[in-house]
Design a protein around this motif. Sequence first.
Motif, short mmCIF file in Angstrom:
data_model
loop_
_atom_site.label_atom_id
_atom_site.label_comp_id
_atom_site.label_asym_id
_atom_site.label_seq_id
_atom_site.Cartn_x
_atom_site.Cartn_y
_atom_site.Cartn_z
N ARG A 45 30.76 17.80 23.34
CA ARG A 45 31.90 18.42 22.72
C ARG A 45 31.36 19.63 22.19
O ARG A 45 32.12 20.36 21.65
CB ARG A 45 32.71 17.58 22.03
N ILE A 46 30.11 19.76 22.05
CA ILE A 46 29.48 21.07 21.30
C ILE A 46 29.50 22.13 22.15
O ILE A 46 29.42 22.03 23.47
CB ILE A 46 28.25 20.73 20.64
N SER A 47 29.51 23.44 21.76
CA SER A 47 29.49 24.63 22.56
C SER A 47 28.32 24.91 23.25
O SER A 47 27.39 24.28 22.92
CB SER A 47 29.83 25.81 21.83
N GLU A 48 28.41 25.60 24.44
CA GLU A 48 27.21 25.85 25.36
C GLU A 48 26.49 26.80 24.35
O GLU A 48 25.11 26.50 24.46
CB GLU A 48 27.72 26.75 26.43
N GLU A 49 26.91 27.62 23.51
CA GLU A 49 25.77 28.33 22.63
C GLU A 49 25.19 27.52 21.80
O GLU A 49 24.01 27.93 21.74
CB GLU A 49 26.92 29.28 21.91
N LEU A 50 25.71 26.50 20.94
CA LEU A 50 25.00 25.80 20.08
C LEU A 50 24.31 24.91 20.87
O LEU A 50 23.00 24.58 20.12
CB LEU A 50 25.92 24.83 19.57
N THR A 85 22.38 25.56 23.50
CA THR A 85 21.21 26.20 24.13
C THR A 85 20.36 26.52 22.75
O THR A 85 19.09 26.45 22.85
CB THR A 85 21.73 27.36 24.19
N LYS A 86 20.82 26.57 21.56
CA LYS A 86 20.14 26.66 20.30
C LYS A 86 19.14 25.54 19.92
O LYS A 86 18.24 25.62 19.69
CB LYS A 86 20.92 27.22 19.05
N ASP A 137 16.51 15.88 27.68
CA ASP A 137 17.13 17.14 27.08
C ASP A 137 16.58 17.39 25.75
O ASP A 137 16.66 16.43 24.92
CB ASP A 137 18.78 16.81 26.84
N GLU A 138 16.18 18.56 25.45
CA GLU A 138 15.43 18.74 24.12
C GLU A 138 16.41 18.92 23.03
O GLU A 138 16.20 18.62 21.79
CB GLU A 138 14.77 19.97 24.13
N SER A 139 17.78 18.82 22.90
CA SER A 139 18.84 18.96 22.11
C SER A 139 18.98 17.56 21.57
O SER A 139 19.51 17.55 20.43
CB SER A 139 20.16 19.15 22.69
N LEU A 140 18.34 16.53 22.25
CA LEU A 140 18.41 15.26 21.62
C LEU A 140 17.61 15.08 20.43
O LEU A 140 17.86 14.13 19.99
CB LEU A 140 18.35 14.13 22.80
#
Length: 317
Positions: free
Chosen positions: A218-223, A225-226, A172-175
């Motif tokens: 717990r973070i929003s789907e919008e965040l 995605t960013k 997952d790129e968010s990591l």
Amino acid sequence: MKATVSKSMFGSQKTVLTVGNIAIRCCVTSSKHCILFKTDVIRALGYEGKSDKWPADILNAINKFSHLPTEILMNRERPVNFQIETSKPPLQIHEGVDARLFLEVCKVITQAAQEGYLNVNQIKYSKAATHILSYFSDKDIDAMICEVTGYNFYKRHAKEHLQQFLSAHLKDESLQWIKTFPDSFFEMLLAMHQLEWTSLRETPQVFGTILFDVVFERISEELLTKLRILKPKRDYRNLKKDRQDNQHPDLKRHLAVISALVESAKGNRNMFVLLLNKTHPKHYNFTTKLPAFSENDPNKVMPLSVFNNALQKFFGD
């Protein structure tokens, strides 16, 4: 009462903090305190005598005219004792001074000079103290010590190791944003779970489970995605050797809220989880799931302690 002896975890007798043309040896102890060698502190303040009680001597003299701050009163004659590992035993015990307390002592000496409490022979100490304070006026002495001793380097690599471990399992790129989390955020969660920075390298699955539960679920789907689309800026130093802030502004605000909840819970883990579930419930439509780490996982350090096993059960799905 026998004085407690700490162990120097980062730094050695060759590790110095440079203050203008003055070199002061320093280290970070096992208790996470930034310490300066007492002999170097005395020399930096211009003392050339042989009293082993200096600077307590001058502080006692000042205290006759002006009451010292409580912290200085309690520690003026109690240096920090610590050991530095060497290849040749026995280990030598060194005397040190807490770095922040040292700056407070400098403030006391300069103020005493301004108020006329120092004699002619003591004025030179106030001049040295003023020079030292001017050097640190816009600098964090603890942060500087953590940098020169290699403690910051160790923490950066520990965070990178944790991020790489989780990325290998979750894809997952968010990591990738884990590396931008401030040290204070890590230290807050580590302290609450009675863990150390070493756990990020030795048992990354344990702290990874905590971080995944507290932040990413717990973070929003919008965040989210960013964070998956954007990449953190490359880390670099400016001319002042300060590290820039690479945090995503929205993620930074989210971490600040979590930090505030820990503070409200006064570090109590159970209370923190109750507050977190109430204010930031998990998003069960979160598509990336943290896998169960198998016994055959080559990245897993075994065996886990009883405490760490309990943590995994506590934060399990």
